[in-house]
Design a protein around this motif. Structure first.
Motif, short mmCIF file in Angstrom:
data_model
loop_
_atom_site.label_atom_id
_atom_site.label_comp_id
_atom_site.label_asym_id
_atom_site.label_seq_id
_atom_site.Cartn_x
_atom_site.Cartn_y
_atom_site.Cartn_z
N TYR A 195 24.25 -94.88 -49.47
CA TYR A 195 22.87 -95.07 -49.00
C TYR A 195 22.03 -95.99 -49.88
CZ TYR A 195 24.10 -91.27 -45.89
OH TYR A 195 24.71 -90.50 -44.95
N SER A 214 16.19 -94.18 -55.06
CA SER A 214 14.73 -94.03 -55.08
C SER A 214 14.32 -92.57 -54.87
CB SER A 214 14.08 -94.89 -54.00
OG SER A 214 14.39 -96.23 -54.19
N VAL A 223 17.83 -96.18 -51.08
CA VAL A 223 17.15 -94.98 -50.58
C VAL A 223 17.57 -93.77 -51.40
CG1 VAL A 223 16.84 -93.45 -48.60
CG2 VAL A 223 16.95 -95.91 -48.25
N VAL A 273 18.93 -87.04 -48.44
CA VAL A 273 19.04 -88.49 -48.24
C VAL A 273 19.71 -88.84 -46.91
CG1 VAL A 273 20.13 -90.59 -49.14
CG2 VAL A 273 18.84 -89.10 -50.67
N VAL A 308 17.71 -91.22 -44.17
CA VAL A 308 18.25 -92.48 -43.66
C VAL A 308 18.46 -92.41 -42.15
CG1 VAL A 308 20.26 -94.02 -43.74
CG2 VAL A 308 19.28 -93.13 -45.86
N CYS A 310 15.06 -92.74 -40.50
CA CYS A 310 14.56 -94.11 -40.60
C CYS A 310 15.30 -95.05 -39.65
CB CYS A 310 14.65 -94.61 -42.03
SG CYS A 310 13.48 -93.83 -43.14
#
Length: 134
Positions: free
Chosen positions: A40, A46, A43, A116, A120, A123
């Motif tokens: 990933y 972070s 993302v 995560v 993702v 998004c």
């Protein structure tokens, strides 16, 4: 000599040399976290760094708001001059908060591993990220 080197290379990668118990082993948290970072990218990194900073801040607030650091430092064997200095008092609060923060690393890693992929996926669903390439 060359034939021996080639034979050694062939046996190292052969299926017989792989330990069958390795297939049943579940990767540990750090290996799973590396896989998430690889899969990933930014993302994952972070989110994990952001969560670590929030966690450290929360533990610092908890430690600085109610814990008697002078008693803890006396029990650890620090001298009275060190305990009474302002710099040591502030540093000890941060060090203690950092220690508690490190103790909760498995919790942070688990939250990252679970969250995560959902972030993702969401998004991508709303069109913020491109779908994965085949």
């Amino acid at each position: 000599m060359r034939a021996v080197e080639i034979r050694e290379k062939d046996t190292k990668g052969s299926p017989e040399s792989i330990d069958p118990s390795d297939k049943d082993k579940k990767p540990d948290k750090s290996q799973q976290l590396k896989r998430v970072f690889k899969e990933y990218g930014a993302v994952g990194v972070s989110f994990h760094v952001g969560m670590s900073l929030v966690s450290l801040g929360i533990f610092y607030l908890v430690v600085s708001s109610g814990m008697d650091m002078t008693a803890i430092l006396y029990k650890l064997g620090f001298s009275e001059a060190v305990v009474q200095s302002k710099l040591a008092a502030g540093a000890s609060t941060f060090v203690l908060a950092y220690g508690v923060h490190k103790l909760f690393a498995p919790v942070r890693i688990s939250i990252t591993l679970v969250s995560v992929p959902f972030i993702v996926q969401y998004c991508r669903k709303i069109g913020f990220f491109k779908p994965p390439s085949p």
